[in-house]
Scaffold this motif. Structure first.
Motif, mmCIF file in Angstrom:
data_model
loop_
_atom_site.group_PDB
_atom_site.id
_atom_site.type_symbol
_atom_site.label_atom_id
_atom_site.label_comp_id
_atom_site.label_asym_id
_atom_site.label_seq_id
_atom_site.Cartn_x
_atom_site.Cartn_y
_atom_site.Cartn_z
ATOM 1 N N HIS A 58 0.856 -1.191 0.000
ATOM 2 C CA HIS A 58 0.000 0.000 0.000
ATOM 3 C C HIS A 58 0.894 1.243 0.000
ATOM 4 C CE1 HIS A 58 -2.973 2.976 1.192
ATOM 5 N NE2 HIS A 58 -3.900 2.090 0.891
ATOM 6 N N PRO A 59 0.602 2.233 -0.843
ATOM 7 C CA PRO A 59 1.454 3.429 -0.867
ATOM 8 C C PRO A 59 1.641 4.074 0.505
ATOM 9 C CG PRO A 59 0.015 3.426 -2.769
ATOM 10 C CD PRO A 59 -0.410 2.265 -1.910
ATOM 11 N N CYS A 95 -10.752 6.702 -1.555
ATOM 12 C CA CYS A 95 -9.609 6.268 -0.744
ATOM 13 C C CYS A 95 -9.153 7.464 0.095
ATOM 14 C CB CYS A 95 -8.476 5.790 -1.660
ATOM 15 S SG CYS A 95 -6.947 5.494 -0.746
ATOM 16 N N PHE A 144 -6.491 8.058 1.474
ATOM 17 C CA PHE A 144 -5.093 8.427 1.255
ATOM 18 C C PHE A 144 -4.900 9.160 -0.079
ATOM 19 C CE2 PHE A 144 -0.520 7.218 0.411
ATOM 20 C CZ PHE A 144 0.015 7.975 1.447
ATOM 21 N N ALA A 145 -5.937 9.219 -0.913
ATOM 22 C CA ALA A 145 -5.808 9.765 -2.277
ATOM 23 C C ALA A 145 -5.159 11.158 -2.339
ATOM 24 C CB ALA A 145 -7.169 9.768 -2.964
ATOM 25 N N CYS A 188 -1.454 10.599 -2.121
ATOM 26 C CA CYS A 188 -0.888 9.449 -2.833
ATOM 27 C C CYS A 188 -0.337 9.866 -4.199
ATOM 28 C CB CYS A 188 -1.955 8.378 -3.005
ATOM 29 S SG CYS A 188 -1.341 6.910 -3.843
ATOM 30 N N ARG A 227 0.361 7.925 -6.549
ATOM 31 C CA ARG A 227 -0.091 7.002 -7.596
ATOM 32 C C ARG A 227 -1.615 7.022 -7.757
ATOM 33 N NH1 ARG A 227 2.939 1.452 -6.851
ATOM 34 N NH2 ARG A 227 2.307 1.261 -9.022
ATOM 35 N N ALA A 228 -2.253 8.051 -7.187
ATOM 36 C CA ALA A 228 -3.724 8.116 -7.231
ATOM 37 C C ALA A 228 -4.244 8.166 -8.669
ATOM 38 C CB ALA A 228 -4.198 9.336 -6.452
ATOM 39 N N MET A 229 -5.371 7.501 -8.883
ATOM 40 C CA MET A 229 -6.023 7.461 -10.198
ATOM 41 C C MET A 229 -7.423 8.061 -10.029
ATOM 42 S SD MET A 229 -5.024 3.484 -10.813
ATOM 43 C CE MET A 229 -5.501 3.006 -9.169
ATOM 44 N N CYS A 270 -9.830 6.501 -7.578
ATOM 45 C CA CYS A 270 -9.479 6.482 -6.152
ATOM 46 C C CYS A 270 -10.323 7.473 -5.353
ATOM 47 C CB CYS A 270 -8.007 6.805 -5.961
ATOM 48 S SG CYS A 270 -6.919 5.650 -6.804
ATOM 49 N N PRO A 305 -11.615 1.792 -1.708
ATOM 50 C CA PRO A 305 -11.091 0.508 -2.194
ATOM 51 C C PRO A 305 -11.366 -0.626 -1.207
ATOM 52 C CG PRO A 305 -9.295 1.935 -1.477
ATOM 53 C CD PRO A 305 -10.546 2.750 -1.379
ATOM 54 N N CYS A 311 -6.275 -1.143 -1.860
ATOM 55 C CA CYS A 311 -5.735 -0.182 -2.837
ATOM 56 C C CYS A 311 -6.086 -0.674 -4.235
ATOM 57 C CB CYS A 311 -4.228 -0.071 -2.667
ATOM 58 S SG CYS A 311 -3.445 0.886 -3.971
ATOM 59 N N PHE A 312 -6.593 0.263 -5.082
ATOM 60 C CA PHE A 312 -7.009 -0.133 -6.431
ATOM 61 C C PHE A 312 -5.843 -0.594 -7.313
ATOM 62 C CE2 PHE A 312 -10.669 2.759 -5.436
ATOM 63 C CZ PHE A 312 -11.616 1.746 -5.409
ATOM 64 N N LEU A 313 -4.617 -0.300 -6.897
ATOM 65 C CA LEU A 313 -3.459 -0.776 -7.672
ATOM 66 C C LEU A 313 -3.414 -2.294 -7.689
ATOM 67 C CD1 LEU A 313 -0.717 1.683 -6.361
ATOM 68 C CD2 LEU A 313 -1.747 1.685 -8.631
HETATM 69 FE FE1 SF4 Z 1 -3.271 5.549 -3.840
HETATM 70 FE FE2 SF4 Z 1 -5.508 4.934 -5.157
HETATM 71 FE FE3 SF4 Z 1 -4.200 3.056 -3.848
HETATM 72 FE FE4 SF4 Z 1 -5.532 4.954 -2.537
HETATM 73 S S1 SF4 Z 1 -6.423 3.386 -3.857
HETATM 74 S S2 SF4 Z 1 -3.505 4.222 -2.064
HETATM 75 S S3 SF4 Z 1 -5.159 6.718 -3.843
HETATM 76 S S4 SF4 Z 1 -3.456 4.199 -5.608
#
Ligand code: SF4
Length: 326
Positions: A251-252, A288, A290-291, A294, A296-298, A301, A306, A319-321
């Motif tokens: 997780h980021p 999320c 944490f977005a 983060c 790596r946010a998309m 998110c 998630p 995490c969606f990653l």
């Molecule tokens: Fe980052 Fe998205 Fe994963 Fe949240 S769900 S930690 S914003 S990549």
């Protein structure tokens, strides 16, 4: 629920109404703890670790309330039992050690009597003399020199390390199945901290107690825990075997948290910090949490929370990653 799953927390939500609005302190906490296992609950201050512990004991202070979820202890939902049953469970089956032992011990009662009282509350057949004797035995097990003399002392006459040993004696004397320790060593110096952690590990093995260890110290976690659950803004964002999570965090937020440990940083290099701030809990997260911090946010998110995705053995990440096909 598997047979050796002692505690199964599912979608636990806790709210605190305030004048500024409702604080959503826990927003769907889910984790399990097996018999005799040590699970570390990690995360920054304010992420919900201590509220989770209090909720398990049903001790969230008014006007806070548990608004949703299940807390299954040996398959029994603690949120559905009566207050009398809960009082029986506290201390006998589930005990809790707090951060500052001298605040938890009664200042006007000798410490031996306080340990004995824990036994007397849960075993009506025990005589005062037998309880006092068992209290002294327990103090001796905790490595306290001259336990009979220490049993006659008041809390203010003890050092911080000694008071924490007395507190542990008090919590373990009934041989609970689950011990919750909330930052049990953070008020102690490093040497005493190591001694207390070693002692807790040894006693845990002997008594066969499961331990839920709350700490923000990842070093303590690596030394002590079998598994770890990382919390952020009132949710568990990653959980799994301690080595997997600490060596290969997915997780980021966990990755950022581990980078903040100043291990190999050269003296002239700045320390790493996660950019941004922990979000306000006055609104429940719609995406999320944490977005905003983060890298790596998309787009998705920010739109939905998630779920926890299962990776390798017993390793879960919210995490969606890690969504299938991502
Ligand atoms: Fe980052 Fe998205 Fe994963 Fe949240 S769900 S930690 S914003 S990549």
């Amino acid at each position: 629920m598997t047979d050796d799953l002692l505690l199964d927390v599912q979608d636990l939500r806790v709210e605190f109404p305030t004048l500024r609005g409702t604080i959503h302190a826990l927003q769907g906490v889910t984790f399990g703890l097996h018999r005799c296992e040590t699970l570390g609950l990690a995360g920054e201050t304010g992420c919900g670790k201590s509220v989770t512990a209090l909720a398990i004991l049903r001790l969230v202070s008014h006007p806070g309330r548990i608004s949703r979820g299940k807390i299954l202890f040996e398959g029994r939902d603690l949120l559905a039992v009566s207050e009398a049953e809960m009082r029986d469970l506290r201390g006998s089956q589930i005990s809790m050690i707090l951060q500052e032992p001298k605040m938890s011990l009664n200042p006007v009662i000798r410490v031996g009597a306080q340990v004995a009282e824990t036994l007397l509350v849960h075993d009506k057949t025990l005589s005062r003399r037998a309880a006092a004797e068992r209290a002294v035995e327990m103090l001796a097990t905790l490595g306290i020199p001259d336990p009979r003399r220490v049993a006659r002392r008041y809390p203010h006459e003890l050092s911080g390390g000694m008071a924490q040993r007395v507190m542990i004696a008090m919590m373990l004397v009934t041989r609970p199945k689950l011990l919750i320790a909330d930052e049990p060593t953070s008020a102690l110096d490093v040497t005493i901290q190591a001694q207390i952690l070693e002692l807790m590990k040894a006693l845990k093995r002997e008594i066969r107690t499961a331990l839920l260890l709350i700490t923000h110290d990842l070093g303590v976690m690596a030394e002590t825990c079998d598994r770890v659950a990382v919390m952020y803004a009132g949710s568990v964002v990653e959980q799994g075997p301690v080595r997997t999570v600490l060596k290969r965090p997915q997780h980021p937020y966990t990755q950022g948290l581990l980078k903040t440990i100043p291990n190999d940083v050269a003296p002239d290099q700045p320390l790493f910090s996660i950019r941004g701030q922990v979000p306000s809990l006055l609104q429940p997260s719609i995406g999320c949490a944490f977005a905003p911090r983060c890298e790596r946010a998309m787009p998705e998110c920010a739109a939905k929370v998630p779920p926890q995705y299962g990776l390798e053995a017993d390793h879960h990440v919210a995490c969606f990653l890690h969504a299938p096909g991502a």
